[in-house]
Design a protein around this motif. Sequence first.
Motif, mmCIF file in Angstrom:
data_model
loop_
_atom_site.group_PDB
_atom_site.id
_atom_site.type_symbol
_atom_site.label_atom_id
_atom_site.label_comp_id
_atom_site.label_asym_id
_atom_site.label_seq_id
_atom_site.Cartn_x
_atom_site.Cartn_y
_atom_site.Cartn_z
ATOM 1 N N TYR A 1 -106.200 63.912 -7.535
ATOM 2 C CA TYR A 1 -106.501 64.533 -8.827
ATOM 3 C C TYR A 1 -106.058 63.679 -10.010
ATOM 4 N N GLN B 1 -102.953 61.407 -13.269
ATOM 5 C CA GLN B 1 -101.851 62.220 -12.763
ATOM 6 C C GLN B 1 -100.507 61.571 -13.108
ATOM 7 N N LYS C 1 -109.664 69.274 -11.197
ATOM 8 C CA LYS C 1 -108.245 68.928 -11.295
ATOM 9 C C LYS C 1 -108.092 67.492 -11.745
ATOM 10 N N PRO C 2 -107.099 67.135 -12.482
ATOM 11 C CA PRO C 2 -106.051 68.033 -12.981
ATOM 12 C C PRO C 2 -106.530 68.961 -14.084
ATOM 13 N N TYR C 3 -107.708 68.716 -14.634
ATOM 14 C CA TYR C 3 -108.269 69.620 -15.631
ATOM 15 C C TYR C 3 -109.785 69.585 -15.443
#
Lengths: 551, 551
Positions: free
Chosen positions: A171, A174, B301-303
Amino acid sequence: MQKHAPAIGRRQFLGGAAGVTLSALLAGPDALAQGSRFAPAIAGEPHAEWARKAQALMPALQSVEQQPLALVKMIPDPAQILRFRVEEDASITDFATRSFRKGDSFILDFGGHRTGHLSFDLETVGREPDAPARLKLTFGEVQPDVAEPLHPYKGKISEAWLPEEIITVDYLPQSVKMPRRYAFRYVRVDVIDTSPGFAVKFGNVRAHAITSAGPMPVPMGSTPRLRRIDEVAMATLRDCMQTSFEDGPRRDQRLWVGDLRLQALANYASFRNNDLVKRCLYLFAAYRDKDGLVAACVYEKPYPRYGGMHIVDYAALFNVTLRDYLDATGDVATARDLWPVAQRQLELIERWISPAGLFIDPGNMWIFIDWSNKLDKGSAIQGLLTFAWKATADLALQLGLRHEAVRLSRRAAMMTTAGRAAYWDAASGRVLSGTARQVSWAGASWMMLGGLLSPREGRRALRAALADPAAIRPSTPYLYHYVMESLIACGEKSRALALLESYWGAMIDAGADTFWEVFDPANPLSSPYGDIHINSYCHAWSCTPSYFLRT
Amino acid sequence: MQKHAPAIGRRQFLGGAAGVTLSALLAGPDALAQGSRFAPAIAGEPHAEWARKAQALMPALQSVEQQPLALVKMIPDPAQILRFRVEEDASITDFATRSFRKGDSFILDFGGHRTGHLSFDLETVGREPDAPARLKLTFGEVQPDVAEPLHPYKGKISEAWLPEEIITVDYLPQSVKMPRRYAFRYVRVDVIDTSPGFAVKFGNVRAHAITSAGPMPVPMGSTPRLRRIDEVAMATLRDCMQTSFEDGPRRDQRLWVGDLRLQALANYASFRNNDLVKRCLYLFAAYRDKDGLVAACVYEKPYPRYGGMHIVDYAALFNVTLRDYLDATGDVATARDLWPVAQRQLELIERWISPAGLFIDPGNMWIFIDWSNKLDKGSAIQGLLTFAWKATADLALQLGLRHEAVRLSRRAAMMTTAGRAAYWDAASGRVLSGTARQVSWAGASWMMLGGLLSPREGRRALRAALADPAAIRPSTPYLYHYVMESLIACGEKSRALALLESYWGAMIDAGADTFWEVFDPANPLSSPYGDIHINSYCHAWSCTPSYFLRT
């Protein structure tokens, strides 16, 4: 101290005549399978009150955030003791613009050693990241750690200590916080893979140095070189001062009695976090064997407990450490509280001392003195135990236990007489140990420190040993400390200073930011473990130059 | 769907005449460096309200704790499709008593596939643990993942997806929770090292299966085999249902439009977590390109964000998915809310359709249909787009937009006429595509589904394609779905059922617990990536047997 109790018996501490190598000592599973020849180590009931006191003294760890100084490369250079010279590869400003793909690697230099954590932001360049990033990170205390491959690993001790980590970061982008604590100056990153579609950039790389030592004092010493030695020694101590005095932050990370004594001495002269010494004394007192013998080491994590190993000299040095603590702090209450532990150590060790006062190796106990496997330890252990008896008598006296002080002093006098008879050759002015009449720095030093020799005799014995090319020399900074201490005790201050400059100074010349676990000036690339990449290059028992330079 | 947009242009979707292999499609860095021949993908401003709606629909993940069933060994067996047969090595009771040292390994079988986490207690046997334990864990969806070494890795896509992890566990005994989410039935553990002094035991090993699907419905089907197919299909869907409909939980883990449509259909017939479909529709609507084109995939993810890739057929299938959603749920409000997105897709795709109604490949857009690199996609994309136009007209009608419905239906009629003229060979009863007049399952299926053929013509075309050994067959379960759907649409139900039993049933015969990403019955060990260990063996677009068996 080291973390491995050799799984053998008598032969080791009576010297190398039987040809036992350190590799064999560390051979492990087979020896273990056959059963150790040591007396079984059986935990006693923990002393709840002392355990509670140790817990209450748990220090807060300070964390300081640090930026890397540069991207560096390691250039092979035979002129360097560690075989590599460090050159700047790129500035940190430059590094911030670089991106990395499968197979790329780089080395960050944080400009000095620390114990701590590492964090960074992993950003992507190219397409939206269609895969995780897999990275290998290698934490280097010294150049070869990051300049050479760590595999195939040839060492005899656990490969799990190799300072490397493979992480997979999902993801992206990060923020990454590496999962464990590391000991490092350098961090090498190898990109195992991103994907064909994107590369990674590393933003906001930070070390988080942790210690319970507090701020570094201004280095002391009459020359820049001595001040540098003091600085490096204090950095060594700082990076080992965590929730206890660890032996080394890279490996082992455990509290050992022998290491504790030296760290405590250096701490009294520098950081003065005396409560950490107190916590460690209570840990040893709380977690002993069923008879009350102090363990060679204790475990702090995940919960404090008995370490399951014993060293005769370390048990005796508990008493010396307690006496030193009282001298440094005036904390009579703690010394009185722990007096029964000190008393019990001598009762237990007394079992192996003849009525006349000579230590007789029981054959099933580990005697350390030094890692040298050629050393005959007879004279040294006799000197060390006499030293401990006298320190305990001194402790008794300070606690107002006059009768006990007198009794212990009398016994020390007998040990002195017996030791002199066994090991002191007045004719040649040498300490001789074992059937081979071995001369060693250890023997002369401990016989002097134990007061078995007068200062004049001590000078003679030490000079003879230090000048004798056949004499067994120390293999660890730990024993170098006691050589130093004995030189000073017999009035050889300038010789001590020269030794300090030549021995610890040679590590400075090799580029040390902290002092090492093992350093043999004649063979600086040696490892007791068969692979220098598993050596510890920040090791507590090397920190005492600060004690000598600051007192 | 797959995670890699091939970085090439026209040649790919016009077929394999130019000799473009999948490896070349996935070649990556070089192609990227030269610049993709696709039209640049530029994100639009996210639609704040739809993004908020998607966020508000974030599902709770249920976690179910599961114990391993046994310790197993993988026995090479040429009679098995995946080349290994599973035999019990020890019971879990037995396993609990075993200890492991450097070089030891074992394989745990959790008896079925799951997406989730793994935890265990690492205990020690022997001396107090004087080192960390370093372990390698490999997560196997199928036997070869844990039976064979994953290295050297020969695949073309990121090695970071290989399902393995090296961990170092300090301060033993210790509870370990593996740091990431994995997709697995088997867990292989290799002990890299403990220390010579101690071994490790594994207590309380637990999988924590997570999904947003809810409890498994009772499998349906008229025979045990069909019920098993339904069960495995539902397990596939369950393990892909997380905070969105992922394409596969081992790898990629992303939300793709084409996969979503199939998962949504299977979900309406089984778990009925319709809000998850709604969330995914809003994600696609919120994060489009600057013109409003729906992205082929979005990132959660992460957004949440725009996926940076477009596929013509996937953009069109957004509309079909929205229509299906309305049919399944009656949720007119959502369909009305997102209607402008559907409308916009057709406006944008219309740019590539001739006034007469024929799709003309613009040469800089990705057309998917299937991974087969020999397929001429002309007839299939014409059929698919007509199918989407008709579904959008249907949607408009249901929303009361009669004028729009009529307009779209008229356009679909033109596309039908143009497509028939271009691709339907009434004489031979075949769909022919490209200058080589290629026959494919894809072309016949999509021309039928798009209504370019009557059911009678469709039956003829499909029978001809399925019977033609030279016809291009599907290379993915994704396209098999549309073959199934078109067989049913032209009244070939029994042929469809036979196909379902032979294609998905063959994966059951190979021991599948979930259906695979790629499965070529003629070559079951093939991988589009050059290494079967990187294939995904639980892949959403294979889950539609449940749709067919349950509706």
